[in-house]
Design a protein around this motif. Structure first.
Motif, PDB file in Angstrom:
ATOM      1  N   ILE A   1       0.773  -0.997   0.069  1.00  0.00           N
ATOM      2  CA  ILE A   1      -0.649   0.185   0.146  1.00  0.00           C
ATOM      3  C   ILE A   1       0.642   0.785  -0.001  1.00  0.00           C
ATOM      4  O   ILE A   1       0.744   1.995  -0.971  1.00  0.00           O
TER       5      ILE A   1
ATOM      6  N   ARG B   1       2.690   2.831  -2.903  1.00  0.00           N
ATOM      7  CA  ARG B   1       1.662   3.337  -4.206  1.00  0.00           C
ATOM      8  C   ARG B   1       1.397   5.090  -4.004  1.00  0.00           C
ATOM      9  O   ARG B   1       1.028   5.686  -4.615  1.00  0.00           O
ATOM     10  N   SER B   2       1.767   5.109  -2.673  1.00  0.00           N
ATOM     11  CA  SER B   2       2.269   6.782  -2.640  1.00  0.00           C
ATOM     12  C   SER B   2       3.587   7.509  -3.052  1.00  0.00           C
ATOM     13  O   SER B   2       4.168   6.847  -2.458  1.00  0.00           O
ATOM     14  N   GLY B   3       3.334   8.951  -2.282  1.00  0.00           N
ATOM     15  CA  GLY B   3       4.331   9.906  -2.509  1.00  0.00           C
ATOM     16  C   GLY B   3       5.627   9.170  -1.291  1.00  0.00           C
ATOM     17  O   GLY B   3       6.753   8.848  -1.888  1.00  0.00           O
ATOM     18  N   ASN B   4       5.269   8.745  -0.235  1.00  0.00           N
ATOM     19  CA  ASN B   4       6.423   9.257   0.778  1.00  0.00           C
ATOM     20  C   ASN B   4       5.999   7.883   1.234  1.00  0.00           C
ATOM     21  O   ASN B   4       5.727   8.026   2.694  1.00  0.00           O
TER      22      ASN B   4
ATOM     23  N   LEU C   1       5.144   6.790   5.722  1.00  0.00           N
ATOM     24  CA  LEU C   1       3.627   6.603   5.414  1.00  0.00           C
ATOM     25  C   LEU C   1       4.036   4.491   6.245  1.00  0.00           C
ATOM     26  O   LEU C   1       2.828   4.111   6.310  1.00  0.00           O
TER      27      LEU C   1
ATOM     28  N   ILE D   1       3.418   4.719  10.169  1.00  0.00           N
ATOM     29  CA  ILE D   1       1.923   4.776  10.791  1.00  0.00           C
ATOM     30  C   ILE D   1       0.919   4.030   9.759  1.00  0.00           C
ATOM     31  O   ILE D   1       0.091   3.547  10.433  1.00  0.00           O
ATOM     32  N   LEU D   2       1.302   3.801   8.753  1.00  0.00           N
ATOM     33  CA  LEU D   2      -0.347   2.553   8.149  1.00  0.00           C
ATOM     34  C   LEU D   2       0.183   1.748   9.100  1.00  0.00           C
ATOM     35  O   LEU D   2      -1.176   0.748   9.451  1.00  0.00           O
TER      36      LEU D   2
ATOM     37  N   ALA E   1      -4.632   7.616  10.216  1.00  0.00           N
ATOM     38  CA  ALA E   1      -3.429   7.461   8.696  1.00  0.00           C
ATOM     39  C   ALA E   1      -4.083   7.028   7.724  1.00  0.00           C
ATOM     40  O   ALA E   1      -3.275   7.251   6.119  1.00  0.00           O
TER      41      ALA E   1
ATOM     42  N   VAL F   1      -4.039  10.110   6.161  1.00  0.00           N
ATOM     43  CA  VAL F   1      -3.088  10.557   5.846  1.00  0.00           C
ATOM     44  C   VAL F   1      -2.382  10.355   4.055  1.00  0.00           C
ATOM     45  O   VAL F   1      -2.135  10.471   3.086  1.00  0.00           O
ATOM     46  N   LEU F   2      -2.692   9.158   4.006  1.00  0.00           N
ATOM     47  CA  LEU F   2      -2.681   7.885   3.066  1.00  0.00           C
ATOM     48  C   LEU F   2      -3.485   8.775   1.947  1.00  0.00           C
ATOM     49  O   LEU F   2      -2.329   8.888   0.858  1.00  0.00           O
TER      50      LEU F   2
ATOM     51  N   SER G   1      -1.107  11.753   0.887  1.00  0.00           N
ATOM     52  CA  SER G   1      -0.235  11.694  -0.267  1.00  0.00           C
ATOM     53  C   SER G   1      -0.152  10.859  -1.352  1.00  0.00           C
ATOM     54  O   SER G   1       0.773  10.922  -2.265  1.00  0.00           O
ATOM     55  N   ILE G   2      -1.595  11.104  -2.193  1.00  0.00           N
ATOM     56  CA  ILE G   2      -1.943  10.197  -3.412  1.00  0.00           C
ATOM     57  C   ILE G   2      -2.334  11.625  -4.126  1.00  0.00           C
ATOM     58  O   ILE G   2      -3.425  12.092  -4.002  1.00  0.00           O
TER      59      ILE G   2
ATOM     60  N   MET H   1      -6.149   5.963  -8.359  1.00  0.00           N
ATOM     61  CA  MET H   1      -5.625   5.724  -7.265  1.00  0.00           C
ATOM     62  C   MET H   1      -5.722   5.969  -5.943  1.00  0.00           C
ATOM     63  O   MET H   1      -5.627   5.084  -5.296  1.00  0.00           O
TER      64      MET H   1
ATOM     65  N   ILE I   1      -6.317   2.856  -3.553  1.00  0.00           N
ATOM     66  CA  ILE I   1      -4.861   2.041  -2.312  1.00  0.00           C
ATOM     67  C   ILE I   1      -6.398   2.295  -1.002  1.00  0.00           C
ATOM     68  O   ILE I   1      -5.678   1.278  -0.535  1.00  0.00           O
TER      69      ILE I   1
ATOM     70  N   TYR J   1      -6.237   0.565   1.739  1.00  0.00           N
ATOM     71  CA  TYR J   1      -6.060  -0.023   2.990  1.00  0.00           C
ATOM     72  C   TYR J   1      -7.503  -0.016   4.379  1.00  0.00           C
ATOM     73  O   TYR J   1      -7.397  -0.402   5.070  1.00  0.00           O
TER      74      TYR J   1
END
Lengths: 218, 50, 219
Positions: free
Chosen positions: A147, A150-153, A157, A160-161, C124, C127-128, C131-132, C137, C141, C145
């Motif tokens: 997961i 697939r994201s930026g930072n 992440l 925290i995920l 979280a 935040v996820l 960040s996309i 997408m 995503i 989650y």
């Protein structure tokens, strides 16, 4: 099936070729345990031993597993996407990470015993809990890493995920280990704890298999 | 509860505050509906132009 | 108008009823908590509203993955935001209640840990989402989650408290006194209160998604 085996073989080959990754994790585990030894000295009570052990293993797991998808550059990911089914990709990653975690776990256990001594844990409960725990941590974090990748930072992440996801498992593992301290454990109690851990493992693996295809495609 | 401690006054105050909040929510709801309607009409007129 | 509004009015009336009745009824005399048992009507209702919102979000995430309609994603994320709001309210009210009854703002209680982890998981999630950048997408995503985290939370809240040795919350571990103390009059207030707050939560969710849909409609 053969695809999965082939992918697992590829993971091993990659790991052996890029030895710095695995060496880094091993060094990390060694350093933390050494620091713990320096800070606490040899005498810590058994509950602290268990807590420290799992906390260190958890962070080692984060380090070890987080690179499993993040290291895949997007071009390479596209290549896998063309040649392999998502199911075999995720299964191979989970199997590989579980094996890696088991090795890391065994190693930490050894180092802990060397540096801090070993509390009298009842093996009938601790060993299966340890086994299931390593598999569960590795599988859950594999999914989280997929997961996060697939994201930026993704590095921030990942943490925290991951924490909320692995926390139930971690608490159960600590509880089971503490119960293992008391020597013999009643069979019903043992079954209850182990089946709870196994249930989490099962749910994680099932969800990963079901959900991963949605992460994989573009 | 015994009536001598004027506790009911507190109950009335809290009820008033909550009713006020509820009314405010309703007003927001109404405003949203109005804007939604306007947007729909706006889109409708745009389509008619074409 | 009336057909669409009735449940909102019902929610408000139920909560209003719970405020009035909850403060005026006679409560059973209990040790330690005394009169604060009335908080049950207000504090626990927050958790009810939160769980219903998170469950709604879970369902909409599944729906999103099965159809890829942006409307479902809007509902799923909106429900998470609303759920977080109620969760924070529940956490804050619970801390105040705990301070004055158990003596600490935070106790190591499975229920409390569960609440804290839920909040962490869904913060979280936000935040996820942040960040996309790509919309489709992000929806996909975060839906994955959401499903993953919700299932593990259900285990966390459903299985772990049963394994715990003791809990200060009713119905779990060694402590069952409060639930038995929940007599008929209290039930008559508590259930409407919970239902009322759940309805209000759905209302807030609807307002949130309508606002977002409008913003998207303008652009």
């Amino acid at each position: 099936m053969r695809e999965t085996a082939e992918l697992i073989r590829k993971e091993f080959l990659l790991e052996i070729r890029q030895r710095y990754a695995i060496n880094g994790i091993l060094l990390y585990v060694f350093s933390t345990i050494f620091v713990v030894q320096l800070c606490f000295g040899r005498v810590i009570d058994e509950k602290t031993w268990i807590a420290l052990f799992w906390v260190i293993l958890l962070f080692a797991a984060f380090n070890a597993v987080s690179k499993s998808f993040i290291q895949e550059a997007s071009a390479r990911r596209l290549y896998y996407f063309m040649i392999a089914s998502p199911l075999s990709v995720v299964v191979s990653k989970m199997v590989y990470n579980s094996l890696l975690m088991l090795v890391l776990g065994a190693l930490s256990l050894g180092l802990f015993t060397v540096f801090m001594g070993f509390p009298g844990l009842y093996a009938g409960l601790f060993a299966p809990a340890f086994l299931l725990g390593c598999i569960g941590l590795a599988s859950a974090l594999t999914m989280v890493s997929a997961i996060a990748s697939r994201s930026g930072n993704n590095a921030a992440l990942m943490a925290i995920l991951g924490f909320p996801v692995v926390l139930p498992l971690l608490l159960l593992l600590v509880k089971a280990s503490q119960r293992a301290l008391t020597g013999t454990v009643e069979f019903a109690e043992l079954l209850r704890l182990l089946s709870a851990i196994a249930l989490i493992d099962l749910v994680v693996v099932l969800l990963a298999v079901i959900l991963f295809p949605y992460l994989w495609r573009d | 509860m015994e009536g001598s401690d004027k506790f009911f006054v507190v109950v009335i105050v809290m009820s008033i505050i909550f009713t006020g909040l509820g009314t405010y929510l309703f007003l927001i709801d109404r405003k949203l509906s109005r804007i939604e309607k306007k947007l729909k009409e706006f889109r409708g007129s745009k389509n008619n132009d074409k | 108008m009336i057909r669409n509004m009735w449940w909102k009015v019902l929610g408000l009336l139920l909560v209003l009823y719970s405020i009035i009745a909850g403060l005026l009824i006679d409560v059973p005399a209990l040790p330690v908590i005394h009169q604060t048992i009335r908080n049950l009507f207000y504090h626990v209702s927050m958790w009810f509203a939160m769980f219903v919102m998170l469950g709604t979000s879970f369902i909409f995430s599944i729906r999103y993955l099965s159809g890829f309609r942006m409307k479902d994603d809007l509902m799923a994320s909106g429900a998470v935001y609303t759920g977080i709001f109620f969760g924070l309210m529940g956490l804050m009210t619970g801390m105040v209640w705990a301070k004055f009854t158990w003596g600490d703002f935070w106790t190591n209680d499975p229920q409390l840990n569960g609440a804290a982890v839920s909040m962490m998981a869904y913060l979280a999630y936000t935040v996820l989402r942040g960040s996309i950048d790509e919309v489709a997408m992000r929806a996909r995503i975060s839906a994955v989650y959401n499903i993953f985290a919700f299932m593990l939370l259900v285990i966390f809240l459903g299985v772990l408290p049963r394994l715990a040795d003791s809990s200060l919350h009713p119905g779990k571990g060694g402590n069952t006194s409060t639930m038995e103390g929940l007599d008929m009059t209290m039930r008559m207030v508590f259930y409407p209160a919970a239902l009322g707050w759940v309805l209000i939560a759905f209302w807030l969710l609807q307002l949130h998604t309508r606002r977002r849909a409008l913003i998207q409609g303008i652009h």
